[in-house]
Each structure stands twice: as structure tokens, then as C-alpha cells.
Design a protein around this motif. Structure first.
Motif, PDB file in Angstrom:
ATOM      1  N   LEU A  90       0.871  -1.171   0.000  1.00 13.81           N
ATOM      2  CA  LEU A  90       0.000   0.000   0.000  1.00 13.81           C
ATOM      3  C   LEU A  90       0.907   1.220   0.000  1.00 13.81           C
ATOM      4  CD1 LEU A  90      -2.445  -1.222   2.764  1.00 13.81           C
ATOM      5  CD2 LEU A  90      -2.881  -1.164   0.328  1.00 13.81           C
ATOM      6  N   LEU A  91       0.955   1.913  -1.115  1.00 14.45           N
ATOM      7  CA  LEU A  91       1.846   3.065  -1.262  1.00 14.45           C
ATOM      8  C   LEU A  91       1.022   4.339  -1.260  1.00 14.45           C
ATOM      9  CD1 LEU A  91       4.097   1.704  -4.137  1.00 14.45           C
ATOM     10  CD2 LEU A  91       4.453   1.523  -1.681  1.00 14.45           C
ATOM     11  N   ARG A  92       1.349   5.250  -0.360  1.00 17.99           N
ATOM     12  CA  ARG A  92       0.659   6.532  -0.279  1.00 17.99           C
ATOM     13  C   ARG A  92       1.521   7.564  -0.997  1.00 17.99           C
ATOM     14  NH1 ARG A  92      -3.540   8.790   2.752  1.00 17.99           N
ATOM     15  NH2 ARG A  92      -3.134  10.971   3.290  1.00 17.99           N
ATOM     16  N   PRO A  93       1.070   8.088  -2.143  1.00 16.20           N
ATOM     17  CA  PRO A  93       1.913   8.956  -2.958  1.00 16.20           C
ATOM     18  C   PRO A  93       2.396  10.220  -2.251  1.00 16.20           C
ATOM     19  CG  PRO A  93      -0.014   8.274  -4.197  1.00 16.20           C
ATOM     20  CD  PRO A  93      -0.208   7.827  -2.787  1.00 16.20           C
ATOM     21  N   ASN A  94       1.575  10.814  -1.409  1.00 17.48           N
ATOM     22  CA  ASN A  94       1.975  12.084  -0.811  1.00 17.48           C
ATOM     23  C   ASN A  94       2.658  11.939   0.546  1.00 17.48           C
ATOM     24  OD1 ASN A  94      -0.282  11.294   0.562  1.00 17.48           O
ATOM     25  ND2 ASN A  94      -1.176  13.326   0.705  1.00 17.48           N
ATOM     26  N   ASP A  95       2.774  10.723   1.081  1.00 14.52           N
ATOM     27  CA  ASP A  95       3.443  10.529   2.364  1.00 14.52           C
ATOM     28  C   ASP A  95       4.016   9.119   2.431  1.00 14.52           C
ATOM     29  OD1 ASP A  95       4.379  10.633   4.929  1.00 14.52           O
ATOM     30  OD2 ASP A  95       2.423  10.720   5.884  1.00 14.52           O
ATOM     31  N   PRO A  96       5.258   8.917   1.995  1.00 14.71           N
ATOM     32  CA  PRO A  96       5.824   7.566   1.985  1.00 14.71           C
ATOM     33  C   PRO A  96       5.985   6.958   3.377  1.00 14.71           C
ATOM     34  CG  PRO A  96       7.434   9.175   1.212  1.00 14.71           C
ATOM     35  CD  PRO A  96       6.163   9.899   1.439  1.00 14.71           C
ATOM     36  N   ARG A  97       5.896   7.763   4.414  1.00 12.53           N
ATOM     37  CA  ARG A  97       5.974   7.205   5.770  1.00 12.53           C
ATOM     38  C   ARG A  97       4.721   6.401   6.112  1.00 12.53           C
ATOM     39  NH1 ARG A  97       6.821  12.699   8.610  1.00 12.53           N
ATOM     40  NH2 ARG A  97       5.306  13.088   7.001  1.00 12.53           N
ATOM     41  N   ALA A  98       3.632   6.599   5.367  1.00 15.26           N
ATOM     42  CA  ALA A  98       2.381   5.872   5.604  1.00 15.26           C
ATOM     43  C   ALA A  98       2.275   4.606   4.755  1.00 15.26           C
ATOM     44  CB  ALA A  98       1.191   6.790   5.336  1.00 15.26           C
ATOM     45  N   ASP A  99       3.322   4.257   4.003  1.00 20.85           N
ATOM     46  CA  ASP A  99       3.312   3.040   3.187  1.00 20.85           C
ATOM     47  C   ASP A  99       3.233   1.815   4.081  1.00 20.85           C
ATOM     48  OD1 ASP A  99       3.626   4.738   1.080  1.00 20.85           O
ATOM     49  OD2 ASP A  99       5.666   4.100   0.583  1.00 20.85           O
ATOM     50  N   ARG A 100       2.597   0.779   3.573  1.00 23.47           N
ATOM     51  CA  ARG A 100       2.484  -0.480   4.300  1.00 23.47           C
ATOM     52  C   ARG A 100       2.810  -1.633   3.349  1.00 23.47           C
ATOM     53  NH1 ARG A 100       1.428   2.494   8.047  1.00 23.47           N
ATOM     54  NH2 ARG A 100      -0.353   2.539   9.418  1.00 23.47           N
ATOM     55  N   THR A 101       3.434  -2.661   3.878  1.00 20.05           N
ATOM     56  CA  THR A 101       3.668  -3.898   3.155  1.00 20.05           C
ATOM     57  C   THR A 101       3.122  -5.028   4.012  1.00 20.05           C
ATOM     58  OG1 THR A 101       5.640  -3.046   2.080  1.00 20.05           O
ATOM     59  CG2 THR A 101       5.401  -5.431   2.150  1.00 20.05           C
ATOM     60  N   VAL A 102       2.241  -5.831   3.404  1.00 22.73           N
ATOM     61  CA  VAL A 102       1.581  -6.913   4.131  1.00 22.73           C
ATOM     62  C   VAL A 102       1.833  -8.211   3.387  1.00 22.73           C
ATOM     63  CG1 VAL A 102      -0.630  -7.777   4.987  1.00 22.73           C
ATOM     64  CG2 VAL A 102      -0.215  -5.310   4.901  1.00 22.73           C
ATOM     65  N   MET A 103       2.312  -9.200   4.089  1.00 21.49           N
ATOM     66  CA  MET A 103       2.503 -10.529   3.506  1.00 21.49           C
ATOM     67  C   MET A 103       1.178 -11.286   3.606  1.00 21.49           C
ATOM     68  SD  MET A 103       5.601 -10.403   2.548  1.00 21.49           S
ATOM     69  CE  MET A 103       5.868 -12.078   2.073  1.00 21.49           C
ATOM     70  N   LEU A 104       0.728 -11.841   2.497  1.00 22.19           N
ATOM     71  CA  LEU A 104      -0.501 -12.625   2.488  1.00 22.19           C
ATOM     72  C   LEU A 104      -0.122 -14.096   2.651  1.00 22.19           C
ATOM     73  CD1 LEU A 104      -2.333 -10.875  -0.468  1.00 22.19           C
ATOM     74  CD2 LEU A 104      -2.580 -10.434   1.966  1.00 22.19           C
ATOM     75  N   PRO A 105      -0.594 -14.740   3.698  1.00 27.02           N
ATOM     76  CA  PRO A 105      -0.218 -16.139   3.922  1.00 27.02           C
ATOM     77  C   PRO A 105      -0.848 -17.048   2.877  1.00 27.02           C
ATOM     78  CG  PRO A 105      -1.919 -15.470   5.465  1.00 27.02           C
ATOM     79  CD  PRO A 105      -1.537 -14.242   4.701  1.00 27.02           C
ATOM     80  N   LEU A 142      -7.713  -8.532   6.162  1.00 27.80           N
ATOM     81  CA  LEU A 142      -6.654  -7.986   7.010  1.00 27.80           C
ATOM     82  C   LEU A 142      -7.263  -6.934   7.919  1.00 27.80           C
ATOM     83  CD1 LEU A 142      -4.120  -7.513   4.127  1.00 27.80           C
ATOM     84  CD2 LEU A 142      -4.159  -9.387   5.751  1.00 27.80           C
ATOM     85  N   ARG A 143      -6.985  -7.035   9.193  1.00 25.48           N
ATOM     86  CA  ARG A 143      -7.554  -6.103  10.165  1.00 25.48           C
ATOM     87  C   ARG A 143      -6.440  -5.319  10.847  1.00 25.48           C
ATOM     88  NH1 ARG A 143     -12.613  -7.533   9.799  1.00 25.48           N
ATOM     89  NH2 ARG A 143     -13.280  -9.685   9.781  1.00 25.48           N
ATOM     90  N   ASP A 144      -6.827  -4.284  11.576  1.00 24.56           N
ATOM     91  CA  ASP A 144      -5.911  -3.447  12.370  1.00 24.56           C
ATOM     92  C   ASP A 144      -4.833  -2.796  11.501  1.00 24.56           C
ATOM     93  OD1 ASP A 144      -7.317  -4.160  14.666  1.00 24.56           O
ATOM     94  OD2 ASP A 144      -6.074  -5.939  14.963  1.00 24.56           O
ATOM     95  N   LEU A 145      -5.199  -2.293  10.341  1.00 24.04           N
ATOM     96  CA  LEU A 145      -4.233  -1.621   9.475  1.00 24.04           C
ATOM     97  C   LEU A 145      -4.008  -0.180   9.880  1.00 24.04           C
ATOM     98  CD1 LEU A 145      -5.223  -2.944   5.947  1.00 24.04           C
ATOM     99  CD2 LEU A 145      -3.250  -3.575   7.315  1.00 24.04           C
ATOM    100  N   ASP A 146      -5.027   0.480  10.403  1.00 22.90           N
ATOM    101  CA  ASP A 146      -4.957   1.880  10.826  1.00 22.90           C
ATOM    102  C   ASP A 146      -4.410   2.768   9.708  1.00 22.90           C
ATOM    103  OD1 ASP A 146      -5.387   3.982  12.597  1.00 22.90           O
ATOM    104  OD2 ASP A 146      -3.322   3.891  13.344  1.00 22.90           O
ATOM    105  N   LEU A 147      -5.096   2.746   8.576  1.00 21.30           N
ATOM    106  CA  LEU A 147      -4.683   3.535   7.414  1.00 21.30           C
ATOM    107  C   LEU A 147      -5.167   4.973   7.545  1.00 21.30           C
ATOM    108  CD1 LEU A 147      -5.599   1.000   4.598  1.00 21.30           C
ATOM    109  CD2 LEU A 147      -3.340   1.474   5.532  1.00 21.30           C
ATOM    110  N   LEU A 148      -4.397   5.883   7.002  1.00 21.83           N
ATOM    111  CA  LEU A 148      -4.806   7.284   6.954  1.00 21.83           C
ATOM    112  C   LEU A 148      -5.800   7.457   5.811  1.00 21.83           C
ATOM    113  CD1 LEU A 148      -1.309   8.949   7.347  1.00 21.83           C
ATOM    114  CD2 LEU A 148      -3.060   8.704   9.099  1.00 21.83           C
ATOM    115  N   PRO A 149      -6.759   8.348   5.935  1.00 18.93           N
ATOM    116  CA  PRO A 149      -7.669   8.567   4.815  1.00 18.93           C
ATOM    117  C   PRO A 149      -6.937   9.208   3.640  1.00 18.93           C
ATOM    118  CG  PRO A 149      -8.181  10.050   6.637  1.00 18.93           C
ATOM    119  CD  PRO A 149      -7.086   9.148   7.098  1.00 18.93           C
ATOM    120  N   GLY A 150      -7.343   8.836   2.437  1.00 13.80           N
ATOM    121  CA  GLY A 150      -6.723   9.391   1.246  1.00 13.80           C
ATOM    122  C   GLY A 150      -6.451   8.324   0.209  1.00 13.80           C
TER     123      GLY A 150
END
Length: 145
Positions: A89-104, A113-121
Motif C-alpha cells: 500500500l503506497l501513499r503517494p503524498n506521504d511515503p511514511r504511511a506506506d504499508r507492506t503486508v505478507m498474504l499467507p 486484514l484487520r488493524d491496518l490503521d490507514l490514513l484517509p486518502g
């Protein structure tokens, strides 16, 4: 004041402005998508093939987002196959909010996937997955509210 003094003051003012621009530009870092552009370019044809395989499936991958959770639904032909992968999950305007999730590895074709706590946008979703040693790739732009 003669033209020599005016020319000297103009050159000093120009040099001062250029110095100020360089200092301001160096204080504003530009985040890169990847640090290794050359290595990414070498893998690009493989990525094109993986995208073509994903588009040839009966239906596209479906993503459903909220701020706290993510649902990924793979096409029906992926059910019963051993599927695993990586979701970026790449956030174009804030790379600090990027997430990488391994799918089992699963065989249901559905990931929750739960508890991601993503920023709106806006996010760019990059899903790389393998089903029975065949690689697929899907890229989509999504909006989290």
C-alpha cells in the motif's frame, strides 16, 4: 551611480537569489518510489507478463478498504489453489504511511486484514501473488475514507 556599480549590484543580487534557491531546494527532500531504479527496470518485462496473466483471468481482483481493514477477493479460478503473495500500500503524498503486508498461503481466494490503521486518502495498491508457482500482478488506485 554609474552603470558599473549597477551591474555589480545586479550580479551580487542574482548570486544571492541563486544561493537562497539552492538552500531551500536542499531542505525539501523528494521521496523516491524506489532507490534501485536499474534493478527495477530489469524486472519490468516480468512485471508486464504477470500483469497480462492477471488481466486474462475471468474477473479482476476486488479490493474493499476501510481505515481499519482490507478485504481482497481473488477471481474464482484461484479458489482451491495454493495462493500467497505480498500486498504493498503506497501513499503517494506521504511515503511514511506506506504499508507492506505478507498474504499467507490460502486456498479460499479471500483475504481479510484487520488493524491496518490507514490514513484517509489515496493509496496505490500493488498486489503480487503466486498461485501454484505462476506469478500474477495487479495494480490499482484506491481511496480510503
Amino acid at each position: 551611480m554609474n552603470w558599473g556599480k549597477a551591474l555589480t549590484l545586479a550580479l551580487i543580487a542574482f548570486a544571492g537569489m541563486m544561493t537562497w534557491f539552492v538552500i531551500k531546494a536542499s531542505q525539501n527532500p523528494v521521496p523516491l518510489v524506489t532507490e534501485d531504479y536499474y534493478g527495477a527496470e530489469l524486472k519490468f518485462q516480468g512485471r508486464i507478463d504477470e500483469t497480462a496473466r492477471a488481466k486474462a483471468l475471468s474477473a479482476p481482483v476486488k479490493f474493499s478498504f476501510t481505515r481499519a481493514s482490507l478485504h481482497v477477493l481473488l477471481p474464482t479460478e484461484m479458489r482451491g489453489r495454493n495462493v500467497s503473495g505480498t500486498l504493498n500500500l503506497l501513499r503517494p503524498n506521504d511515503p511514511r504511511a506506506d504499508r507492506t503486508v505478507m498474504l499467507p498461503a490460502m486456498d479460499t481466494g479471500t483475504y481479510v486484514l484487520r488493524d491496518l490503521d490507514l490514513l484517509p486518502g489515496r493509496y496505490n495498491v500493488l498486489l503480487e501473488w503466486r498461485a501454484d508457482d505462476i506469478a500474477y500482478f495487479t495494480e490499482e488506485k484506491v481511496y480510503v475514507e
